[in-house]
Write a protein that holds these residues in place. Sequence first.
Motif, short mmCIF file in Angstrom:
data_model
loop_
_atom_site.label_atom_id
_atom_site.label_comp_id
_atom_site.label_asym_id
_atom_site.label_seq_id
_atom_site.Cartn_x
_atom_site.Cartn_y
_atom_site.Cartn_z
N GLN A 12 0.93 -1.17 -0.11
CA GLN A 12 -0.24 0.07 0.00
C GLN A 12 0.72 1.16 0.01
O GLN A 12 0.68 2.26 -0.69
CB GLN A 12 -0.89 -0.12 1.28
CG GLN A 12 -2.40 0.69 0.93
CD GLN A 12 -2.96 0.15 -0.11
OE1 GLN A 12 -3.36 -0.95 -0.34
NE2 GLN A 12 -3.55 1.03 -0.98
N GLU A 13 1.98 1.05 0.92
CA GLU A 13 2.99 2.44 1.05
C GLU A 13 3.45 2.66 -0.48
O GLU A 13 3.82 3.63 -0.76
CB GLU A 13 3.81 2.15 1.92
CG GLU A 13 3.52 2.64 3.24
CD GLU A 13 4.68 2.46 4.23
OE1 GLU A 13 5.96 2.49 4.05
OE2 GLU A 13 4.22 2.40 5.57
N ILE A 14 4.03 1.47 -1.02
CA ILE A 14 4.62 1.21 -2.40
C ILE A 14 3.74 2.07 -3.47
O ILE A 14 4.13 2.77 -4.32
CB ILE A 14 5.20 0.03 -2.82
CG1 ILE A 14 6.14 -0.38 -1.81
CG2 ILE A 14 5.60 0.07 -4.21
CD1 ILE A 14 6.49 -1.75 -2.03
N ILE A 15 2.26 1.80 -3.60
CA ILE A 15 1.49 2.35 -4.57
C ILE A 15 1.34 4.00 -4.19
O ILE A 15 1.41 4.51 -5.21
CB ILE A 15 0.12 1.62 -4.29
CG1 ILE A 15 0.15 0.26 -5.09
CG2 ILE A 15 -0.96 2.66 -4.66
CD1 ILE A 15 -1.07 -0.44 -5.37
N MET A 16 1.59 4.37 -3.05
CA MET A 16 1.38 5.73 -2.60
C MET A 16 2.77 6.28 -3.24
O MET A 16 2.50 7.48 -3.94
CB MET A 16 1.31 6.03 -1.14
CG MET A 16 -0.04 5.78 -0.81
SD MET A 16 -0.26 5.61 1.13
CE MET A 16 0.43 7.17 1.74
N THR A 35 -9.24 -0.36 -9.41
CA THR A 35 -9.33 -1.54 -10.23
C THR A 35 -8.13 -2.06 -10.88
O THR A 35 -7.90 -3.12 -11.31
CB THR A 35 -10.29 -1.32 -11.38
OG1 THR A 35 -9.75 0.04 -11.97
CG2 THR A 35 -11.44 -0.94 -10.88
N ASP A 36 -6.91 -1.03 -10.78
CA ASP A 36 -5.62 -1.59 -11.46
C ASP A 36 -4.56 -2.26 -10.24
O ASP A 36 -3.51 -2.80 -10.82
CB ASP A 36 -4.99 -0.42 -12.24
CG ASP A 36 -5.74 0.14 -13.28
OD1 ASP A 36 -6.55 -0.73 -14.09
OD2 ASP A 36 -5.51 1.13 -13.77
N TYR A 37 -5.14 -2.39 -9.14
CA TYR A 37 -4.23 -2.50 -8.27
C TYR A 37 -3.63 -4.20 -8.43
O TYR A 37 -2.41 -4.32 -8.20
CB TYR A 37 -4.78 -2.67 -6.76
CG TYR A 37 -4.70 -1.39 -5.86
CD1 TYR A 37 -4.66 0.02 -6.82
CD2 TYR A 37 -5.22 -1.19 -4.81
CE1 TYR A 37 -4.61 1.00 -6.15
CE2 TYR A 37 -5.48 0.19 -4.10
CZ TYR A 37 -4.96 1.32 -4.84
OH TYR A 37 -4.79 2.51 -4.22
N PRO A 38 -4.57 -5.06 -8.83
CA PRO A 38 -3.98 -6.43 -9.06
C PRO A 38 -2.73 -6.64 -10.19
O PRO A 38 -1.61 -7.18 -10.02
CB PRO A 38 -5.07 -7.27 -9.62
CG PRO A 38 -6.39 -6.41 -9.08
CD PRO A 38 -6.01 -5.12 -9.00
N ILE A 39 -2.97 -5.72 -11.11
CA ILE A 39 -1.79 -5.48 -12.05
C ILE A 39 -0.44 -4.84 -11.26
O ILE A 39 0.74 -5.33 -11.51
CB ILE A 39 -2.20 -4.72 -13.16
CG1 ILE A 39 -3.40 -5.48 -14.09
CG2 ILE A 39 -1.16 -4.32 -14.27
CD1 ILE A 39 -3.00 -6.44 -14.81
N ILE A 40 -0.82 -3.82 -10.59
CA ILE A 40 0.22 -3.09 -9.97
C ILE A 40 1.17 -3.74 -9.00
O ILE A 40 2.26 -3.89 -8.84
CB ILE A 40 -0.22 -1.72 -9.44
CG1 ILE A 40 -1.03 -0.77 -10.61
CG2 ILE A 40 0.97 -0.98 -8.89
CD1 ILE A 40 -0.30 -0.66 -11.59
N TYR A 41 0.33 -4.52 -8.09
CA TYR A 41 0.83 -5.45 -7.11
C TYR A 41 1.80 -6.77 -7.90
O TYR A 41 2.83 -6.87 -7.31
CB TYR A 41 -0.20 -6.23 -6.49
CG TYR A 41 -0.89 -5.42 -5.36
CD1 TYR A 41 -0.35 -4.68 -4.61
CD2 TYR A 41 -2.51 -5.82 -5.41
CE1 TYR A 41 -0.96 -3.68 -3.58
CE2 TYR A 41 -3.04 -5.09 -4.17
CZ TYR A 41 -2.42 -3.93 -3.47
OH TYR A 41 -3.02 -3.39 -2.50
N LYS A 42 1.45 -7.05 -9.04
CA LYS A 42 2.10 -8.04 -9.80
C LYS A 42 3.54 -7.37 -10.19
O LYS A 42 4.63 -7.79 -10.19
CB LYS A 42 1.66 -8.58 -10.95
CG LYS A 42 0.47 -9.79 -10.49
CD LYS A 42 -0.25 -10.33 -11.61
CE LYS A 42 -1.52 -11.22 -11.26
NZ LYS A 42 -2.44 -11.61 -12.42
N LEU A 43 3.43 -6.24 -10.77
CA LEU A 43 4.59 -5.36 -11.19
C LEU A 43 5.36 -5.21 -10.36
O LEU A 43 6.70 -5.34 -10.21
CB LEU A 43 4.11 -4.09 -11.95
CG LEU A 43 3.34 -4.43 -13.29
CD1 LEU A 43 3.01 -3.07 -13.88
CD2 LEU A 43 4.48 -5.11 -14.40
#
Length: 207
Positions: A12-16, A35-43
Motif C-alpha cells: 500500500q505504501e509502495i502504491i502511494m 481496479t488496477d491494483y492487481p496488475i500493479i501488485y504483480k509489477l
Amino acid sequence: MNENIKTHYNYQEIIMWIEQKGIELYGTHFKILETDYPIIYKLIAYFLKDEVTCFQYNINLNKGILLSGPIGCGKTSIMNIMKYLTPTEHKFFVKPCRDISFEFIQDGYQIIHKYSKGKLYEYEPKTICFDDLGTESNLKYYGNECNVMAEILLSRYDVYIAKRIQTHITTNLSASEIETQYGNRVRSRMRQMLNLIAYDKTTSDKR
C-alpha cells in the motif's frame, strides 16, 4: 492485495510512492485506480524481486514482463515508473518500437544488432523495455523490407538463453495478433522469455 499472500513489503505504501512518482513525471492528474491494483501488485512484486509474492502470483523472476492491455490504460507510464523501483542491477530503459523502426530506416541492419546483442563497442547487451509493440510497421531499408521487431525479439531470445539478459514489452496486441504480425516463432519465443501480465480488455482509456 490477496490477504493470503505474506510479504515483508508494504504494498500500500509502495502504491502511494508510485502515485507520487507518477505525479512528478506526468502531472497532478496521475492516479493509480483501485481496479488496477492487481496488475500493479504483480509489477511491484516482480520489480522488487519479492520472491514469495512472485511465487504465489506464478511469476518467474528469470523471465521478463509482457505487459498487455488496451490503448491508454497506462502501460507505458507504469513501466517508466518501475524503472525507479527496480534495484540497480535490474535497471532497464524504455524504448518505443516506433523509434526503433525510424532508426532502422536511417541506419539499417546495425539497429537490430544494437537492440539485441548490444552496440558493437559495448561488451554487454542491456535490459530493454520495448514499448508499444505493434505500432511500428514493416519498413524498407534500401528496398529490403524487414520486420525489425521480429528480428530483434528473436535475437533477444538468444541473448536471454545465453546470458539471462531480460526483455520487457508493452503492447495492446493479443497473442493471436502478435502471431499474425510477427509469426509463430516469435510468439513461441516470447512465451518462453516473458511473464504475461494483462490489463482487462475493458480497462478505460486514462488519457
